[in-house]
Write a protein that holds these residues in place. Structure first.
Motif, short mmCIF file in Angstrom:
data_model
loop_
_atom_site.label_atom_id
_atom_site.label_comp_id
_atom_site.label_asym_id
_atom_site.label_seq_id
_atom_site.Cartn_x
_atom_site.Cartn_y
_atom_site.Cartn_z
N UNK A 169 75.35 -60.60 68.63
CA UNK A 169 74.68 -62.07 68.02
C UNK A 169 72.87 -61.73 67.51
N UNK A 170 72.63 -62.02 65.75
CA UNK A 170 71.07 -61.93 65.82
C UNK A 170 70.17 -62.47 66.34
N UNK A 171 70.52 -63.99 66.88
CA UNK A 171 69.22 -65.40 67.76
C UNK A 171 69.27 -66.21 66.67
N UNK A 172 68.74 -67.42 67.24
CA UNK A 172 68.51 -68.38 66.97
C UNK A 172 66.84 -68.01 66.14
N UNK A 173 67.56 -68.97 64.54
CA UNK A 173 66.91 -68.54 63.71
C UNK A 173 65.20 -69.07 64.49
N UNK A 174 65.25 -70.54 64.31
CA UNK A 174 63.87 -71.13 64.96
C UNK A 174 63.20 -70.44 66.10
#
Length: 331
Positions: A169-174
């Motif tokens: 998973x690339x990570x939460x944008x916020x």
């Protein structure tokens, strides 16, 4: 101004769906939910939110015959757009991935567990026609209840058959934007979720308004136009996800994210329609249902073998041409 309203709505829905999907995928990753379940159940529930918002905005805010025509066109149009446009794009991406050596071949190799959602779609998608044929409310309510129960059973079966959890998973944008701000993770997640829902609502309202105004100025059938335009915009979140998975040769997840969405339109949306709309249908709607059934049947045949080939894309494109010719003929 009409075209500008539709363009603005298009991008608001796209950005909102992108943020919303990112939030939900982050939750899925964090709680170790299996890939098959994410692809065929969780992801479609999340990415169908733009269509749900358009559906509710058309019914509750605009109402009347034009609003209901947009709602019907949205529900019938999403599976149609996926079957006729998105699947061919997926195969083009597979060919590009093979050329760039991201993939080993151009055939989509899928888990046979996807027979379950394809069977549901092939058997139940024609229920979108029922609201226009049944006037008895008790019968409509009974069928609606059966459709919702079918969807719950589908969720249970897919949960039992889920695969391994998502790992990359690339990570939460916020978190990426304000990672040094000291805000709590859950606060950022909530902020991104609220922002995404607001964008979806505003974009959907702009699109519905633009479709109704454009159909009037061009003297086109509102339902016929909405079957093509609205889903083309709102289907983008799941399409982008499917494209990425196709490039990475995760074919089961790519196809599951699309067919899982169509399951919703074979069960949950017809159930809602049976209760809250008059649901009149045009000839364009009937043609689109027949095209979806044809493509889904061919794909079910291939899924049984575990391999999807190019004839799926060809049949889908032929169905799209038939629909456009029907739309032009009915003007």
């Amino acid at each position: 101004m009409i075209i500008l309203s539709m363009i603005i709505g298009f991008f608001l829905v796209l950005i909102g769906g992108w943020f919303f999907t990112n939030v939900m995928e982050y939750i899925s990753y964090k709680y170790r939910i299996g890939a098959s379940f994410v692809g065929a159940v969780l992801s479609p529930i999340l990415t169908s939110l733009p269509e749900l918002v358009v559906f509710l905005v058309a019914l509750l805010i605009y109402g009347g015959a034009p609003g209901e025509d947009v709602a019907v066109g949205t529900v019938i149009g999403e599976p149609f757009v996926v079957s006729t446009i998105i699947y061919p794009i997926i195969f083009i991406v597979a060919a590009l991935g093979f050329y760039l050596r991201y993939r080993s071949d151009v055939v989509l190799e899928v888990d046979k567990v996807l027979m379950i959602p394809f069977i549901v779609v092939t058997a139940l998608f024609p229920t979108v026609l029922l609201p226009a044929l049944i006037n008895s409310f008790p019968i409509r309510a009974l069928i609606a209840a059966l459709l919702l129960i079918t969807y719950l059973l589908y969720i249970y079966v897919m949960r039992v058959r889920q695969g391994l959890a998502i790992e990359d998973y690339e990570g939460l944008y916020a978190l990426k934007v304000v990672k040094a701000s000291g805000f709590g993770e859950w606060l950022l997640l909530t902020v991104q979720l609220v922002l995404s829902v607001a964008l979806l609502f505003l974009g959907s309202r702009a699109m519905v308004e633009g479709i109704i105004d454009l159909s009037g100025s061009l003297m086109l059938n509102v339902m016929g136009l909405s079957i093509v335009i609205v889903p083309t915009a709102t289907v983008l979140p799941e399409s982008i996800t499917a494209i990425i998975w196709t490039l990475r040769e995760r074919d089961t997840m790519a196809v599951a994210s699309l067919i899982g969405e169509k399951v919703l339109y074979s069960t949950v949306y017809p159930a809602i329609a049976l209760i809250v709309t008059r649901w009149s249908l045009s000839i364009e709607a009937l043609v689109s249902v027949m095209v979806v059934e044809a493509v889904s049947s061919v794909m079910l045949y291939h899924v049984v073998k575990g391999r999807l080939t190019w004839d799926v894309a060809v049949i889908g494109l032929m169905g799209y041409v038939v629909y456009i010719l029907t739309l032009i003929h009915c003007v």
